[in-house]
Design a protein around this motif. Structure first.
Motif, PDB file in Angstrom:
ATOM      1  N   TYR A  73       0.830  -1.196   0.000  1.00 45.12           N
ATOM      2  CA  TYR A  73       0.000   0.000   0.000  1.00 45.12           C
ATOM      3  C   TYR A  73       0.864   1.245   0.000  1.00 45.12           C
ATOM      4  O   TYR A  73       1.792   1.372   0.787  1.00 45.12           O
ATOM      5  N   ARG A  74       0.547   2.155  -0.908  1.00 44.05           N
ATOM      6  CA  ARG A  74       1.215   3.462  -0.960  1.00 44.05           C
ATOM      7  C   ARG A  74       0.143   4.534  -1.008  1.00 44.05           C
ATOM      8  O   ARG A  74      -0.860   4.380  -1.702  1.00 44.05           O
ATOM      9  N   THR A  75       0.369   5.607  -0.265  1.00 38.56           N
ATOM     10  CA  THR A  75      -0.631   6.668  -0.226  1.00 38.56           C
ATOM     11  C   THR A  75      -0.837   7.333  -1.580  1.00 38.56           C
ATOM     12  O   THR A  75      -1.924   7.827  -1.862  1.00 38.56           O
ATOM     13  N   ASP A  76       0.186   7.337  -2.436  1.00 36.55           N
ATOM     14  CA  ASP A  76       0.053   8.008  -3.733  1.00 36.55           C
ATOM     15  C   ASP A  76      -0.678   7.165  -4.779  1.00 36.55           C
ATOM     16  O   ASP A  76      -1.329   7.708  -5.659  1.00 36.55           O
ATOM     17  N   ILE A  77      -0.602   5.836  -4.691  1.00 42.60           N
ATOM     18  CA  ILE A  77      -1.267   5.005  -5.699  1.00 42.60           C
ATOM     19  C   ILE A  77      -2.269   4.016  -5.113  1.00 42.60           C
ATOM     20  O   ILE A  77      -3.022   3.395  -5.836  1.00 42.60           O
ATOM     21  N   SER A 136      -1.690  -2.169  -4.182  1.00 40.25           N
ATOM     22  CA  SER A 136      -1.238  -2.894  -5.365  1.00 40.25           C
ATOM     23  C   SER A 136      -1.279  -4.382  -5.049  1.00 40.25           C
ATOM     24  O   SER A 136      -0.424  -4.897  -4.338  1.00 40.25           O
TER      25      SER A 136
END
Length: 89
Positions: free
Chosen positions: A68-72, A75
């Motif tokens: 998990y990434r805050t920008d995308i 995944s």
């Protein structure tokens, strides 16, 4: 930290108490996933079902936080992915 604490509260919720209030607190931290992707995340250990005997599969928490990434967002295509920075000792 708030989401982690709420998940722990969910794990320790006494029998007979509704998880509704905790579920509302977790809403800001939820991500919708297709059923097959969710099953794959659980099967690979990238996510775990919280107290399945009590809640069924209602609550699933991501244990592999590199996905998990805050920008995308989340995944789920490669649930075994590990950020290279985490491989350095």
């Amino acid at each position: 930290p708030e989401a982690r604490a709420t998940v722990e509260d969910l794990r320790r919720l006494p029998d007979g108490f509704s998880p509704g209030g905790l579920a509302r607190r977790l809403q800001a931290y939820t991500v919708g996933t297709p059923p097959k992707a969710r099953a794959k995340l659980i099967a690979t250990g990238a996510a775990e079902v919280i107290a399945p005997a009590r809640y069924g599969d209602q609550f699933v928490v991501l244990t592999h936080r590199d996905l998990y990434r805050t920008d995308i967002g989340l995944s789920w295509e490669n649930p075994t992915f590990i950020e290279v920075e985490r491989l350095v000792i």
